[in-house]
Design a protein around this motif. Structure first.
Motif, PDB file in Angstrom:
ATOM      1  N   VAL A 492     -58.759  17.291 -22.767  1.00  0.00           N
ATOM      2  CA  VAL A 492     -57.579  17.942 -23.338  1.00  0.00           C
ATOM      3  C   VAL A 492     -57.164  19.088 -22.412  1.00  0.00           C
ATOM      4  O   VAL A 492     -57.970  19.965 -22.106  1.00  0.00           O
ATOM      5  N   ILE A 493     -55.920  19.055 -21.961  1.00  0.00           N
ATOM      6  CA  ILE A 493     -55.422  20.105 -21.057  1.00  0.00           C
ATOM      7  C   ILE A 493     -54.248  20.880 -21.676  1.00  0.00           C
ATOM      8  O   ILE A 493     -53.667  21.740 -21.007  1.00  0.00           O
ATOM      9  N   GLY A 494     -53.921  20.577 -22.912  1.00  0.00           N
ATOM     10  CA  GLY A 494     -52.835  21.320 -23.538  1.00  0.00           C
ATOM     11  C   GLY A 494     -52.412  20.679 -24.846  1.00  0.00           C
ATOM     12  O   GLY A 494     -53.035  19.732 -25.340  1.00  0.00           O
ATOM     13  N   SER A 495     -51.341  21.213 -25.394  1.00  0.00           N
ATOM     14  CA  SER A 495     -50.808  20.704 -26.664  1.00  0.00           C
ATOM     15  C   SER A 495     -49.307  20.939 -26.689  1.00  0.00           C
ATOM     16  O   SER A 495     -48.763  21.700 -25.873  1.00  0.00           O
ATOM     17  N   TRP A 496     -48.650  20.268 -27.609  1.00  0.00           N
ATOM     18  CA  TRP A 496     -47.198  20.436 -27.785  1.00  0.00           C
ATOM     19  C   TRP A 496     -46.885  20.443 -29.271  1.00  0.00           C
ATOM     20  O   TRP A 496     -47.175  19.487 -29.986  1.00  0.00           O
ATOM     21  N   THR A 497     -46.334  21.548 -29.726  1.00  0.00           N
ATOM     22  CA  THR A 497     -45.838  21.662 -31.091  1.00  0.00           C
ATOM     23  C   THR A 497     -44.501  22.378 -31.003  1.00  0.00           C
ATOM     24  O   THR A 497     -44.432  23.608 -31.088  1.00  0.00           O
ATOM     25  N   ASN A 498     -43.480  21.586 -30.749  1.00  0.00           N
ATOM     26  CA  ASN A 498     -42.127  22.093 -30.492  1.00  0.00           C
ATOM     27  C   ASN A 498     -42.045  22.896 -29.203  1.00  0.00           C
ATOM     28  O   ASN A 498     -40.955  23.264 -28.766  1.00  0.00           O
ATOM     29  N   LYS A 499     -43.180  23.167 -28.587  1.00  0.00           N
ATOM     30  CA  LYS A 499     -43.223  23.891 -27.326  1.00  0.00           C
ATOM     31  C   LYS A 499     -44.508  23.512 -26.602  1.00  0.00           C
ATOM     32  O   LYS A 499     -45.547  23.320 -27.221  1.00  0.00           O
TER      33      LYS A 499
END
Length: 897
Positions: A492-499
């Protein structure tokens, strides 16, 4: 006019009604022998309320067969998750108390047309049957099995299947909640109004992928999609976002056919290499196509070239990258944010052949999972070991929870919560189903409750729907990495929740270089260069240097600096042009100053000598008053050099205007008065013996200063019309190379003004020269006529040379230096000629031959005229040498004036 969309729906409805009629005509006559079970290819769980379920238990079959191999994870795991969720709900006293949920679960075989046929089972109960025309062979009427009444459907997985089924279910107002369909098309609430989903649509996913591309500073990418709704709509959403936001260009948009021909994937790789700068490949493809694309890249020796960005169909799956770890290294994938449901793991590990008979496909799963065969009727051919039935999931086989299990359970729970809300509204205080729900559950009313639910799902994440039935976008960003121990894994290198929240430092690439790899059409332009965009491809450009006095005003434009400025060293802005002036230490100034100082010293010496010997005959014979005026003019001609070199300001500019022509005016006014006097004397002598008027010293001074006053009057008018001030001339040294450009600080005296200032003095000089020519015949022993003549001839030559030098260098970069030096030296040379020819001989006699500085006999004007007349006559005699004439005249007369 019928559109393609309308035609497709007409054909769909025709096929639907044909299949429906065949289903409705199926009945049973009284058997004479045992018949096959009714639900041999579906799962049925009894309950007060029946939910439908659509799962890809099997893959798409080869040509001619609808179904292929069993899908262990996507099929079995998911349908078991639905049954597990129903079990939990039925045990929950708070959710749908005294009401039991049942299920009818069907296999879609990963094919939309097959799924359409299967889904007809869900609507049979809503259509009245007419069996009056149907009879069995013995003449008895058939016995129709009462179909289950489906109030809602969980599924399907593939977007193409969900689209096909949604078109049918909406006709009968049956709500549908998908656990995996992400096509943006399904967000159209006018066409798929009874469709909802617990996973975010690909429009969110496409936005997340666009944000990843932007964060990676890529602006030139290609897209690759599997043919079908999922792939095509996902790529379409990505391309639409790229058009709206700008900054990212699509090099190529390729499609993988449903039935690819041999060599198709190698052809795709070769086409992607046609735009080799577009290394980033945005993929909306199924896992089989992903695996074959990676394999083709490996065969074509492109390991490490492409930068894969995969959608949730790739996610964190192992199957697409098995055996192709190196070519997949560095791939960035996206997956809806999820968590493993521990309760399901315990449930599934406890499943066995004995306790899971409700799953009609579990025996097939058992053979597939443990690589064994169940007796003579086993599904797997070949000489495999026999299954004992004592095998255990997770102990005798590998097990990892399939990624969509959480969403399957959330979809079931969403339907249950909607039913619970509906029951509380329609059957408040009633244990079990009240008549309003038992007889008929209104699908439209149930849909409104589905859209209103809000609860924490099986993994603790909130489950809500927007007005289009979509779940909010929440994604995890993965990268496929190979560690130093050659272990490949998704991290996992990140996430996206509207941004987007991306950990760039956690990323690693095949090269080992921590810097981000490039996927750009053109390299960024350097400072001072503008982009000239290639027509039709805004991400491709040529870099053009801002030339001359232009600077880079923006990314795409160069603008001209203000006139008094030049581009800075990087051409990203403008800086003031340096201002210069003629410096005292410059060679252009040293030489004129040296000549001027010598002239001033010599002039001062002559003045001092004349003052010291003011009453001697030679000084008196030279005309003392006029000599001092002439010497003043010579002194001013030398002194103007210092004003011409001094730093310009209002005071210096004022003095320049006054004294620039004044020194010459003093000199040539005095000389003109002298030559005019001589000319008038001898012209008058030819006519009469009376003396001409205005030849006295006082008259000579009046005439001289009258001539000088004209120059002063012109200067005062100039002052009134155009007050003196300084200017910075940026055009004089505006070279092609801006770095060499200079602004010249100068007085605001144009070439025309300079000519006007010197013009009057030059007029006096020319007039004086004319008189000098007219008096050239006067004997040299009589007066200064001939030295004045030689002075004027020489001066005219100097100024004739001055004009082409001064005006011929007007376009030179050294104009200021050349013109100033030329002007000052010309003035100094003019003064030097006058000083040398008119006064140095007299000073020599005064200082070194005082015996010649004695008075001579005085003669009357009549004697002077007689001598001049005889001089003219004798000079015309050809039989006597000039020397004798001079001697004779000297013996007879001496002119003393």
């Amino acid at each position: 006019m019928l559109t393609v969309y309308h035609l497709s729906h007409i054909l769909l409805l025709l096929s639907f009604y044909t299949a429906l009629l065949s289903h409705l005509q199926v009945g049973f006559c009284r058997p004479t022998a045992a018949r096959s079970p009714e639900y041999a290819h579906s799962i049925r769980l009894d309950g007060d309320i029946i939910l439908g379920g659509l799962f890809p238990v099997h893959s798409r079959g080869d040509r001619g067969t609808p179904c292929g191999e069993l899908k262990k994870e996507k099929g079995i795991h998911r349908l078991e998750a639905m049954m597990f969720a129903i079990d939990l709900i039925n045990k929950d006293p708070e959710l749908l108390p005294n009401i039991t949920l049942g299920a009818r679960i069907l296999d879609t075989c990963s094919r939309d047309t097959y799924a359409l046929e299967q889904s007809l089972t869900f609507v049979q109960a809503l259509i009245e049957r007419d069996g009056s025309d149907v009879r069995c062979a013995n003449g008895d009427p058939p016995i129709f099995t009462k179909p289950d009444k489906i109030v809602g459907v969980i599924g399907a997985a593939a977007s193409s299947v969900s689209i096909m089924v949604a078109n049918i279910l909406r006709l009968f107002k049956i709500p549908q909640i998908s656990y995996a369909s992400t096509a943006p098309e399904l967000s159209d609430n006018t066409r798929y109004d009874f469709f909802s989903r617990v996973v975010p649509p690909d429009s969110y996913q496409a936005q997340a992928m666009m944000d990843i591309v932007t964060a990676m500073e890529w602006n030139y990418v290609s897209t690759l999609a599997s043919e079908g709704n999922y792939g095509e709509s996902g790529v379409e959403a990505f391309i639409q976002i790229s058009r709206e936001t700008g900054g990212v260009c699509i090099a190529q948009s390729l499609k993988i056919p449903r039935e690819p021909r041999p060599g198709e994937f190698d052809k795709i790789i070769r086409r992607l290499l046609e735009t080799s700068n577009a290394r980033a490949i945005i993929m909306f493809a199924n896992e089989d196509d992903i695996r074959r694309v990676l394999d083709a890249a490996k065969r074509n020796n492109q390991t490490g070239h492409f930068l894969w960005v995969g959608s949730d169909s790739w996610g964190s799956k192992i199957s697409p990258v098995i055996g192709q770890e190196r070519v997949a290294e560095g791939a960035i994938t996206i997956l809806p944010k999820r968590a493993s449901v521990d309760a399901f793991d315990r449930y599934f590990r406890s499943r066995s052949l004995s306790n899971n008979r409700r799953n009609v496909w579990f025996a097939e799963f058992w053979e597939e999972n443990f690589n064994c065969k169940l007796g003579m009727h086993g599904k797997r051919p070949g000489s495999l070991k026999k299954c004992t039935g004592l095998e255990k999931v997770g102990r005798d086989s590998s097990y990892e929870q399939e990624g969509k299990v959480q969403f399957v359970m959330d979809a079931v729970y969403a339907m249950a919560h909607a039913l619970h809300r509906m029951h509380r509204e329609l059957c408040y205080g009633y244990a079990g189903l009240c008549p309003r729900m038992a007889n008929n559950i209104d699908g439209k009313e149930l849909l409104s409750h589905i859209r209103a639910v809000s609860f924490n799902g099986s993994a603790g994440t909130p489950v809500v729907f927007n007005e289009n039935g979509d779940a909010p976008g929440r994604y995890d960003i993965f990268q496929y990495q190979i560690t130093n121990k050659s272990i490949a894994e998704y991290r996992v290198i990140g996430s996206w929740t509207n941004k987007l929240h991306l950990k760039v430092e956690a990323m690693q690439w095949r090269t080992g270089d921590p810097s981000l790899p490039a996927s750009i059409c053109s390299i960024p332009c350097r400072a001072g260069e503008r982009k000239k965009v290639v027509k039709g491809v805004p991400c491709c450009w040529h870099c053009e240097r801002c030339e001359g006095y232009h600077f880079q005003a923006s990314e795409f434009t160069c603008e001209l600096c203000p006139y008094e400025m030049r581009p800075d060293i990087n051409r990203t802005g403008c800086v003031p042009i340096p201002i210069i002036k003629l410096e005292w230490h410059s060679p252009w100034a040293i030489i004129p100053v040296f000549i001027s100082m010598l002239g001033i010293i010599a002039t001062s010496f002559v003045i001092v000598t004349f003052v010291r010997y003011n009453d001697t005959p030679i000084v008196r014979a030279s005309g003392r008053e006029m000599s001092y005026v002439l010497l003043t003019g010579i002194f001013l001609c030398y002194a103007i050099t210092f004003l011409m070199i001094a730093t310009p300001d209002v005071g210096v500019c004022s003095f320049r205007r006054i004294f620039l022509g004044l020194g010459m005016c003093f000199s040539y006014a005095a000389l003109l008065t002298k030559t005019n006097r001589i000319h008038r004397i001898f012209e008058q002598g030819k006519k009469s013996v009376t003396a001409p008027r205005f030849i006295s010293p006082a008259s000579q001074l009046v005439i001289t200063f009258s001539l000088i006053s004209v120059q002063l009057l012109g200067v005062f008018v100039w002052f009134a019309v155009d007050p003196p001030h300084t200017v910075v001339d940026y055009g004089e040294q505006r070279t092609q190379d801006p770095l060499a450009a200079r602004g010249v600080l100068k007085c605001d005296i144009s070439d025309l003004s300079l000519i006007c200032s010197l013009g009057y003095s030059i007029l006096l000089m020319v007039t004086c020269t004319v008189y000098a020519i007219k008096t050239r015949g006067v004997p040299e022993t009589f007066n200064e006529a001939k030295p004045i003549g030689f002075t004027m001839y020489t001066t005219c030559i100097i100024w004739l040379a001055f004009i082409p030098i001064f005006f011929g260098t007007s376009q030179s970069a050294e104009r200021m230096y050349i013109q100033t030096t030329t002007l000052t030296i010309s003035l100094s040379l003019s003064a030097s000629v006058s000083l040398g020819m008119l006064y140095m001989p007299k000073v020599y006699i005064i200082l070194f031959h005082p015996e010649q500085n004695v008075p001579k006999r005085k003669r009357s004007f009549k004697a002077i005229v007689t001598a001049a007349t005889m001089s003219g006559k004798l000079s015309q005699k050809g039989d006597r040498p000039n020397g004798e004439v001079k001697t004779e005249l000297c013996e007879i007369f001496y002119l003393h004036i």
